[in-house]
Design a protein around this motif. Sequence first.
Motif, PDB file in Angstrom:
ATOM      1  N   MET A   1       0.885  -1.313  -0.020  1.00  0.00           N
ATOM      2  CA  MET A   1       0.030   0.101  -0.171  1.00  0.00           C
ATOM      3  C   MET A   1       1.038   1.304  -0.044  1.00  0.00           C
ATOM      4  O   MET A   1       0.557   2.334  -0.573  1.00  0.00           O
ATOM      5  CB  MET A   1      -0.853   0.112   1.228  1.00  0.00           C
ATOM      6  CG  MET A   1      -1.800  -0.874   0.983  1.00  0.00           C
ATOM      7  SD  MET A   1      -3.267  -0.812  -0.156  1.00  0.00           S
ATOM      8  CE  MET A   1      -3.957   0.626   0.142  1.00  0.00           C
TER       9      MET A   1
ATOM     10  N   THR B   1     -11.300   1.313  -5.274  1.00  0.00           N
ATOM     11  CA  THR B   1      -9.869   0.854  -4.729  1.00  0.00           C
ATOM     12  C   THR B   1      -9.256   2.271  -4.752  1.00  0.00           C
ATOM     13  O   THR B   1      -8.249   2.586  -3.813  1.00  0.00           O
ATOM     14  CB  THR B   1      -9.296   0.081  -5.996  1.00  0.00           C
ATOM     15  OG1 THR B   1      -9.937  -1.296  -5.940  1.00  0.00           O
ATOM     16  CG2 THR B   1      -7.565   0.006  -5.796  1.00  0.00           C
TER      17      THR B   1
ATOM     18  N   ALA C   1     -10.016   3.962  -1.533  1.00  0.00           N
ATOM     19  CA  ALA C   1      -9.243   3.118  -0.376  1.00  0.00           C
ATOM     20  C   ALA C   1      -7.732   3.400  -0.361  1.00  0.00           C
ATOM     21  O   ALA C   1      -6.891   3.647   0.690  1.00  0.00           O
ATOM     22  CB  ALA C   1      -9.306   1.478  -0.539  1.00  0.00           C
ATOM     23  N   THR C   2      -7.285   3.537  -1.572  1.00  0.00           N
ATOM     24  CA  THR C   2      -5.702   3.742  -1.551  1.00  0.00           C
ATOM     25  C   THR C   2      -5.634   5.165  -0.962  1.00  0.00           C
ATOM     26  O   THR C   2      -4.399   5.481  -0.463  1.00  0.00           O
ATOM     27  CB  THR C   2      -5.250   3.669  -3.159  1.00  0.00           C
ATOM     28  OG1 THR C   2      -5.673   2.292  -3.462  1.00  0.00           O
ATOM     29  CG2 THR C   2      -3.768   3.514  -3.030  1.00  0.00           C
TER      30      THR C   2
ATOM     31  N   TYR D   1      -5.568   5.350   2.654  1.00  0.00           N
ATOM     32  CA  TYR D   1      -4.239   4.770   3.089  1.00  0.00           C
ATOM     33  C   TYR D   1      -3.279   5.884   3.195  1.00  0.00           C
ATOM     34  O   TYR D   1      -2.617   6.202   4.273  1.00  0.00           O
ATOM     35  CB  TYR D   1      -3.748   3.417   2.101  1.00  0.00           C
ATOM     36  CG  TYR D   1      -2.322   2.941   2.946  1.00  0.00           C
ATOM     37  CD1 TYR D   1      -2.451   2.061   3.844  1.00  0.00           C
ATOM     38  CD2 TYR D   1      -1.068   3.749   2.366  1.00  0.00           C
ATOM     39  CE1 TYR D   1      -1.457   1.558   4.371  1.00  0.00           C
ATOM     40  CE2 TYR D   1      -0.029   3.230   3.117  1.00  0.00           C
ATOM     41  CZ  TYR D   1      -0.002   2.272   4.082  1.00  0.00           C
ATOM     42  OH  TYR D   1       0.991   1.568   4.591  1.00  0.00           O
TER      43      TYR D   1
ATOM     44  N   PRO E   1      -7.077   0.872   7.028  1.00  0.00           N
ATOM     45  CA  PRO E   1      -6.218   1.442   5.629  1.00  0.00           C
ATOM     46  C   PRO E   1      -5.474   0.376   4.960  1.00  0.00           C
ATOM     47  O   PRO E   1      -5.471   0.190   3.767  1.00  0.00           O
ATOM     48  CB  PRO E   1      -5.475   2.514   6.422  1.00  0.00           C
ATOM     49  CG  PRO E   1      -6.155   2.933   7.571  1.00  0.00           C
ATOM     50  CD  PRO E   1      -6.597   1.570   8.193  1.00  0.00           C
TER      51      PRO E   1
ATOM     52  N   LEU F   1      -8.246  -3.502   0.778  1.00  0.00           N
ATOM     53  CA  LEU F   1      -8.340  -3.936  -0.619  1.00  0.00           C
ATOM     54  C   LEU F   1      -8.610  -5.407  -0.671  1.00  0.00           C
ATOM     55  O   LEU F   1      -7.688  -6.122   0.172  1.00  0.00           O
ATOM     56  CB  LEU F   1      -7.196  -3.335  -1.370  1.00  0.00           C
ATOM     57  CG  LEU F   1      -7.230  -1.968  -1.637  1.00  0.00           C
ATOM     58  CD1 LEU F   1      -5.856  -1.738  -2.740  1.00  0.00           C
ATOM     59  CD2 LEU F   1      -8.468  -1.399  -2.120  1.00  0.00           C
TER      60      LEU F   1
END
Lengths: 593, 593
Positions: free
Chosen positions: A349, A555, A558-559, A562, B584, B588
């Motif tokens: 990530m 996605t 979510a990325t 992060y 986090p 995914l």
Amino acid sequence: MPSYTAPTKDMQFVLHDVLNVTGSTIPGYDELEADFTSAILEEAGKISSEVLAPLNPVGDREGCTLENGVVRTPTGFKAAFEKVKEGGWPGLDMPEQYGGQGMPYVIGTAVGEMFSASNQAFTMYQGLTHGAASAILAHGTEQQKDTYLPKMVSCEWTGTMNLTEPHCGTDLGLMRTKAVPQDDGSYKITGQKIFISSGEHDMADNIIHLVLAKIQGGPEGIKGVSLFIVPKFHVKDDGTLGARNGVACGKIEEKMGIHGNSTCVMNYDDATGYLLGEEHKGMRAMFTMMNEARIGVGMQGLAQADIAYQNALFYAKDRLQGRDVTGAKNPDGPADPLIVHPDIRRSLMDQKSFAEGARAFILWAATMIDAAHRSDDKDADGLVSLMTPVIKGFLTDQGYDMTIKAQQVYGGHGYIEEWGMSQYTRDARIAMIYEGANGVQALDLVGRKLAQDGGKHVMAFFDLVKTVIKDNAGQDAEFDKAFLDPLKAASKDLQQAGMYFMQNGMKNPNNALSGSYDFMHMFGHVCLGLMWARMGLAAKKALAGDTSDTAFYETKLATGRYYMARQLPATALHLSRIQSGADPVMALDAANF
Amino acid sequence: MPSYTAPTKDMQFVLHDVLNVTGSTIPGYDELEADFTSAILEEAGKISSEVLAPLNPVGDREGCTLENGVVRTPTGFKAAFEKVKEGGWPGLDMPEQYGGQGMPYVIGTAVGEMFSASNQAFTMYQGLTHGAASAILAHGTEQQKDTYLPKMVSCEWTGTMNLTEPHCGTDLGLMRTKAVPQDDGSYKITGQKIFISSGEHDMADNIIHLVLAKIQGGPEGIKGVSLFIVPKFHVKDDGTLGARNGVACGKIEEKMGIHGNSTCVMNYDDATGYLLGEEHKGMRAMFTMMNEARIGVGMQGLAQADIAYQNALFYAKDRLQGRDVTGAKNPDGPADPLIVHPDIRRSLMDQKSFAEGARAFILWAATMIDAAHRSDDKDADGLVSLMTPVIKGFLTDQGYDMTIKAQQVYGGHGYIEEWGMSQYTRDARIAMIYEGANGVQALDLVGRKLAQDGGKHVMAFFDLVKTVIKDNAGQDAEFDKAFLDPLKAASKDLQQAGMYFMQNGMKNPNNALSGSYDFMHMFGHVCLGLMWARMGLAAKKALAGDTSDTAFYETKLATGRYYMARQLPATALHLSRIQSGADPVMALDAANF
């Protein structure tokens, strides 16, 4: 055997969903419709994956060799270079007048990422030619342009930049290479230049060296430096090649990486050179190349991080080792794939959120360069000038770290050369050094760029961040908390650091310079934070529409979450270091180290 | 040409001013008077600087070669190994009963740092032998000890450890190497092991391989793994060497670094092996080696950082480039030395404060190992067991970063192989991987060590920190502010992280494991912070006495202040990452990466 898949879809997302290039008022951007950019990127991706990537380990293994003055590039490089030339790739964003395709710089940048990722050492031959051609375009006479540009735009001839000498790199005022004026208006150049990438090789008919030298009798130091065009072979009036000029490669350096690129010691011995731009204004002319090169180098940081990430991801899905502590994910196999483990995820990530954030950042910067060049937008020019050291310094430092993380996913297999992961780290390492070591970038940022035009550009940057937050806050509490609040906090840290410099740098400049490196990194984080906020907004918008590709956009969100949760908070650490001032850094006498 | 100066004075400071070894109750420590340790360290420093360091670039350049089953080490290695043996260095801290000198482990550690710094690839031959001998010492029968130890203590025979197979490293339960019991009590070992350091070479009469394998018919997975002694040449009852055993080197790996050490694929084909320790308890026996090896690897991180720092410092004082912004420091020369620039100082201070802090940390840990072994101190054993993954993971990550910083000081000259700075980074890189990749160290720390013995050891660590603060606070406001307050804050961050794991790890272990890497790093920072507080106190004490060496102690205080101001605050960033939890990191699906 490592592989490369061009991030076409992600680039399309940035170009169209985030930057909305087709809707821009920048001249030429209206042509950048999604189908059109997609076609170019697909083609570029194909040559990257199929031609350049397979040669990358070959170049690393074989390197370049010098024998009797002739430099041989690794097996396959010459044929690949022919293919690149045939495809017209080197002239993609060069003027049609000189045989280029006249596309915006942003497209050249996207394609450049693919080429660099798949084979950095190879792509440098073409990249330096591009930089040298840009300098001639900006500072050359009509005759110089007509003589050199058509051949350089096509890469029939390649280019180099010659700055460094054995005793000086950053401090070019110490330069010793001399230029003696001749009666015909040309100069005789004598001296030694080192670390000349693509300085000599077997892939082009001629090599056009741009060389910094001091004209005899001129001012001392950096004010007496001029820039010269020194062709390897003389170019006759009819454009054909004449005799060899007085320049030769004396040695190829053994390096940590980019073995496929010939890094040469170049000896100039009464070589004929032609002034490019004005006398004693060589640094200005060189900076045309340098600024472009710095953005290109920042892009290399991203590019190596991305290909390393792709291969780490492949391995993390493929290699079976251990079990998911929350329950087996591959119960029928002997073990679960590495990707089930949280610490492997953390690493992946980190890499993914960096690569995608950096890509958006670079492409955004490229649109500003287009705005500056194509519509003479002074604000865009100022902003990109401010961000150039950040792009170069932050993206190459972080990009390098990401290649290390990718290599680490492979365990011992990352350390042996067989899997190719070591090459990414070794190749990426140079990007932190060349075109101005990253410490020099930090100095440029804090010592020069911050205060440029009365601090106007850094204020414009903060306004941009504020606007994104203001225009979008209060509509989605989850998004505010995950994206906009962290961006606001990080941006505030950056402002406080700037304030600290203003308040303390006057009485002692070392209070600012001791924090320059941290400032460059925190600026980089805020830029990536800004891009992630913009990408998050674009993803939300797409999801609110009728997209069928919900996984892609979710996605993306979510990325982004992060990055905001785990990377952006680094700004607070950088701020605390900056606020500790010069004392801890400067306390020791040199003798007491 | 890089050089190495053994940090004898700094080691003496740690041993005597900080750790007060002579006053310790650990058996044997009373002999460690300052004159005595000084004599040993001076001698070890001499062989390191004069014999091992000059061979370091040779080993890198030449590497090892395999021809017809014979591995040749680089030119000069064999002669140097003879000198090391003659000096009795390999047996320094091994029992006198087997020909060693019986000194405490802390002395072996100090000498080990010098050897590793000056030539890591070379020192591995001896280091692995030490580890293998320790395993035989701990788990062997009297006959096994008598047969192997005298020759291994002297390094007439060297040792290896064989764990990894092509498809498994961390997850040794997947191992395929088989051991078939024979009527005479021995076993026939068949299988392939990879990444075997010093697996085959020309510097010893025999090589004693310690090999993990599964006894046929034993339990599945990790519970069926046993450890075997497999000599390269059979050892006859009279101690002389017999025929070749069924083990051979199939290949030497091409690696990123440590070229002077032969990293071998070892093929076992019905090789005769002897059980070491109990059946199916191979992992326990292997961990005797592994724990020692992990501390040794942490020390390599420090060692490479230190030699890289020494050479960066030399260059920073020697290379003239630019001017001090506050006024020329070398007005008669063409430019000032690099060291005047704040950003170069920042880099040098990062390196210096790390190396000295790490050195104190490792030597402190070594005294605890001595306490555990020599006076059966269970608390010391527990504490060092807790800190082993921190020593390995934190010191190698940071040590690597420091070699990168040192390389960066050289600019382009750091990237070419000529100056030797690239080798330090390439050699240091392996330390983050071998003996358990650093992610596995973090997992060991958070998943196992934290909760060991009911969390007793981590509580003991916090008590230690508290005691140092409590016993010394309130006497010197400047010292409190510069040293004790930052240590208190960092220690509180670490406790909060531990609390977060306790509160959130039960419901989802990934909440703890997603933060394991950050926890390892913050733990490392607190350990170095603790050591800097102790070094600061020792320096203050010396300055309050009648020392004539005020510059040394004041430099120590200034270096400590730097670490506290600029490095230790990293704990807050690590804590914020940890507190963001698993979401986090784990959001995914693997398919969406």
